[in-house]
Design a protein around this motif. Sequence first.
Motif, PDB file in Angstrom:
ATOM      1  N   LEU A 160       0.834  -1.205   0.000  1.00 41.43           N
ATOM      2  CA  LEU A 160       0.000   0.000   0.000  1.00 41.43           C
ATOM      3  C   LEU A 160       0.867   1.253   0.000  1.00 41.43           C
ATOM      4  O   LEU A 160       0.630   2.190  -0.778  1.00 41.43           O
ATOM      5  N   PHE A 161       1.869   1.288   0.848  1.00 42.51           N
ATOM      6  CA  PHE A 161       2.731   2.467   0.924  1.00 42.51           C
ATOM      7  C   PHE A 161       3.494   2.671  -0.391  1.00 42.51           C
ATOM      8  O   PHE A 161       3.702   3.814  -0.823  1.00 42.51           O
ATOM      9  N   ALA A 162       3.910   1.570  -1.016  1.00 37.20           N
ATOM     10  CA  ALA A 162       4.580   1.678  -2.314  1.00 37.20           C
ATOM     11  C   ALA A 162       3.633   2.245  -3.364  1.00 37.20           C
ATOM     12  O   ALA A 162       4.031   3.056  -4.214  1.00 37.20           O
ATOM     13  N   ALA A 163       2.349   1.834  -3.296  1.00 29.12           N
ATOM     14  CA  ALA A 163       1.353   2.349  -4.240  1.00 29.12           C
ATOM     15  C   ALA A 163       1.156   3.854  -4.062  1.00 29.12           C
ATOM     16  O   ALA A 163       0.968   4.587  -5.037  1.00 29.12           O
ATOM     17  N   VAL A 164       1.222   4.327  -2.819  1.00 31.95           N
ATOM     18  CA  VAL A 164       1.119   5.772  -2.575  1.00 31.95           C
ATOM     19  C   VAL A 164       2.328   6.480  -3.175  1.00 31.95           C
ATOM     20  O   VAL A 164       2.190   7.488  -3.881  1.00 31.95           O
ATOM     21  N   ARG A 165       3.515   5.949  -2.917  1.00 27.60           N
ATOM     22  CA  ARG A 165       4.741   6.595  -3.417  1.00 27.60           C
ATOM     23  C   ARG A 165       4.783   6.631  -4.933  1.00 27.60           C
ATOM     24  O   ARG A 165       5.294   7.593  -5.527  1.00 27.60           O
ATOM     25  N   GLU A 166       4.246   5.575  -5.560  1.00 25.48           N
ATOM     26  CA  GLU A 166       4.339   5.448  -7.021  1.00 25.48           C
ATOM     27  C   GLU A 166       3.085   5.936  -7.742  1.00 25.48           C
ATOM     28  O   GLU A 166       2.962   5.770  -8.949  1.00 25.48           O
ATOM     29  N   ASP A 167       2.154   6.531  -7.000  1.00 23.45           N
ATOM     30  CA  ASP A 167       0.886   7.011  -7.563  1.00 23.45           C
ATOM     31  C   ASP A 167       0.160   5.865  -8.268  1.00 23.45           C
ATOM     32  O   ASP A 167      -0.399   6.035  -9.362  1.00 23.45           O
ATOM     33  N   GLY A 168       0.154   4.694  -7.624  1.00 19.75           N
ATOM     34  CA  GLY A 168      -0.471   3.514  -8.215  1.00 19.75           C
ATOM     35  C   GLY A 168      -1.582   2.937  -7.366  1.00 19.75           C
ATOM     36  O   GLY A 168      -1.776   1.715  -7.324  1.00 19.75           O
ATOM     37  N   LEU A 169      -2.348   3.795  -6.698  1.00 15.04           N
ATOM     38  CA  LEU A 169      -3.379   3.317  -5.791  1.00 15.04           C
ATOM     39  C   LEU A 169      -4.552   2.643  -6.495  1.00 15.04           C
ATOM     40  O   LEU A 169      -5.248   1.827  -5.893  1.00 15.04           O
ATOM     41  N   ASP A 170      -4.787   2.987  -7.757  1.00 14.97           N
ATOM     42  CA  ASP A 170      -5.870   2.327  -8.492  1.00 14.97           C
ATOM     43  C   ASP A 170      -5.674   0.816  -8.485  1.00 14.97           C
ATOM     44  O   ASP A 170      -6.617   0.050  -8.237  1.00 14.97           O
ATOM     45  N   ARG A 171      -4.465   0.384  -8.772  1.00 17.43           N
ATOM     46  CA  ARG A 171      -4.180  -1.047  -8.817  1.00 17.43           C
ATOM     47  C   ARG A 171      -4.301  -1.681  -7.438  1.00 17.43           C
ATOM     48  O   ARG A 171      -4.853  -2.782  -7.296  1.00 17.43           O
ATOM     49  N   TRP A 172      -3.790  -0.991  -6.402  1.00 20.88           N
ATOM     50  CA  TRP A 172      -3.829  -1.568  -5.056  1.00 20.88           C
ATOM     51  C   TRP A 172      -5.270  -1.708  -4.578  1.00 20.88           C
ATOM     52  O   TRP A 172      -5.648  -2.734  -4.014  1.00 20.88           O
ATOM     53  N   ILE A 173      -6.091  -0.694  -4.807  1.00 20.95           N
ATOM     54  CA  ILE A 173      -7.485  -0.738  -4.359  1.00 20.95           C
ATOM     55  C   ILE A 173      -8.251  -1.834  -5.093  1.00 20.95           C
ATOM     56  O   ILE A 173      -9.075  -2.538  -4.502  1.00 20.95           O
ATOM     57  N   ALA A 174      -7.988  -2.004  -6.392  1.00 16.77           N
ATOM     58  CA  ALA A 174      -8.657  -3.058  -7.161  1.00 16.77           C
ATOM     59  C   ALA A 174      -8.309  -4.439  -6.614  1.00 16.77           C
ATOM     60  O   ALA A 174      -9.145  -5.352  -6.603  1.00 16.77           O
ATOM     61  N   ALA A 175      -7.067  -4.584  -6.146  1.00 15.78           N
ATOM     62  CA  ALA A 175      -6.620  -5.888  -5.626  1.00 15.78           C
ATOM     63  C   ALA A 175      -6.959  -6.076  -4.153  1.00 15.78           C
ATOM     64  O   ALA A 175      -6.888  -7.209  -3.641  1.00 15.78           O
ATOM     65  N   ASN A 176      -7.362  -5.000  -3.464  1.00 16.22           N
ATOM     66  CA  ASN A 176      -7.637  -5.054  -2.029  1.00 16.22           C
ATOM     67  C   ASN A 176      -8.919  -4.296  -1.720  1.00 16.22           C
ATOM     68  O   ASN A 176      -8.886  -3.240  -1.085  1.00 16.22           O
ATOM     69  N   PRO A 177     -10.063  -4.825  -2.153  1.00 16.31           N
ATOM     70  CA  PRO A 177     -11.328  -4.115  -1.900  1.00 16.31           C
ATOM     71  C   PRO A 177     -11.581  -3.972  -0.401  1.00 16.31           C
ATOM     72  O   PRO A 177     -11.295  -4.875   0.385  1.00 16.31           O
ATOM     73  N   GLN A 178     -12.113  -2.803  -0.017  1.00 14.31           N
ATOM     74  CA  GLN A 178     -12.364  -2.515   1.384  1.00 14.31           C
ATOM     75  C   GLN A 178     -13.747  -3.022   1.781  1.00 14.31           C
ATOM     76  O   GLN A 178     -14.732  -2.832   1.072  1.00 14.31           O
ATOM     77  N   ALA A 179     -13.804  -3.686   2.937  1.00 12.67           N
ATOM     78  CA  ALA A 179     -15.082  -4.187   3.446  1.00 12.67           C
ATOM     79  C   ALA A 179     -15.959  -3.033   3.885  1.00 12.67           C
ATOM     80  O   ALA A 179     -15.468  -2.032   4.408  1.00 12.67           O
ATOM     81  N   SER A 180     -17.270  -3.156   3.693  1.00 11.03           N
ATOM     82  CA  SER A 180     -18.195  -2.090   4.107  1.00 11.03           C
ATOM     83  C   SER A 180     -18.331  -2.024   5.622  1.00 11.03           C
ATOM     84  O   SER A 180     -18.633  -0.979   6.182  1.00 11.03           O
ATOM     85  N   THR A 181     -18.137  -3.163   6.297  1.00 13.61           N
ATOM     86  CA  THR A 181     -18.163  -3.185   7.754  1.00 13.61           C
ATOM     87  C   THR A 181     -16.866  -3.809   8.246  1.00 13.61           C
ATOM     88  O   THR A 181     -16.559  -4.949   7.895  1.00 13.61           O
ATOM     89  N   PRO A 182     -16.067  -3.088   9.075  1.00 18.54           N
ATOM     90  CA  PRO A 182     -14.780  -3.607   9.519  1.00 18.54           C
ATOM     91  C   PRO A 182     -14.936  -4.832  10.413  1.00 18.54           C
ATOM     92  O   PRO A 182     -15.917  -4.971  11.151  1.00 18.54           O
ATOM     93  N   ASN A 183     -13.959  -5.734  10.329  1.00 20.23           N
ATOM     94  CA  ASN A 183     -13.928  -6.908  11.210  1.00 20.23           C
ATOM     95  C   ASN A 183     -13.026  -6.620  12.398  1.00 20.23           C
ATOM     96  O   ASN A 183     -12.004  -5.987  12.237  1.00 20.23           O
TER      97      ASN A 183
END
Length: 345
Positions: free
Chosen positions: A322-345
């Motif tokens: 995730l931090f690498a995606a921020v540094r490289e302006d590549g968050l689109d790819r990270w978010i697509a591969a790591n969808p966020q749950a609507s309710t946290p566990n």
Amino acid sequence: MTSIRATLGTAWRRRAGWQKATIVLVAMFGVLCSGLVTLGLAAKHRYESRVHREDILGNGTAPRDEGRWARGPLNLLLLGSDSREGEPDQGVYPGQRSDTIMLAHLNAARDTATVVSIPRDSYVDVPARAGSWDGGPNKINAAFALGGASLAAETVHRLTGVTIDGVLVANFAAVRSIVEALGGITVCLPHEVVSTDTGTRWLVGCHQLDGRAADDLVRQRHNVPGGDFGRIHDQQLVVRAIAEKVTGESLLTNPGRLDRLLTTAAASLTVDEDLDLTALALAVRRVRPESLRFVTVPAVDTNLATPAGSAVRLDERRSAELFAAVREDGLDRWIAANPQASTPN
């Protein structure tokens, strides 16, 4: 006051679409006003003069290339400080903790902002600070108490490897004032929340919240699914609700309410002494509420036993990605591969 409100109303209506985009920043940070760009020197002084400044990034955490405000991605650290007077581990900044820690990434196209929430109890390496802390593992929110916003920024920089372009610190209590200035907000909860402070019970569904209720909601972490992760999620929902309200048409025709909002936001804000608020507002002018994205740094253990008490152990591999995606302006790819749950566990 009358002339300033007239100026606010005229300029806001004349450039409504542009201005509505910049005021989204008020919602993202809960603090910043957009009137700095188009309302003239008098209005600029009215709000910017209320903002407190201090040397937060003077330790080399941030670049000094002024051209970064005009092009390329930007990374801003957002800290919500909360007073806890009377706690024994007060440090240099008595009773203060950064209970809200967000890294806001503005993409190179300047049309999408991703807010990365860092759990406040993350067990990380906190750099040494002469006279107050020898350095070593601790909860990340302790950095603020040990060395103020400056040490908090250095800690986040070392954890993420992300170059921080600016820091904004908001008084956590300002949530109430900002929501009141907006006339309330609508927050839709995917889970039930019960306040340990007031006993208020929010069921699944949408709720109209005044400032007191919004302030109550964003502080809850015990009777919330996921504990502190649930609180992070609810804070994100409140930020989005504010964004939607400040960009609504009703605010455009109410210069008095807009003035109260901007005044409240500015007075609640501390920024780095070199942060150009006008340049920042220009940088985010194309951001819309629908282009705000929220992610939370992944964790593998939320009950880690440490000398600092129960803490959160971050997922080393996924967090690094995730931090690498921020540094490289590549968050689109990270978010697509790591969808966020609507309710946290």
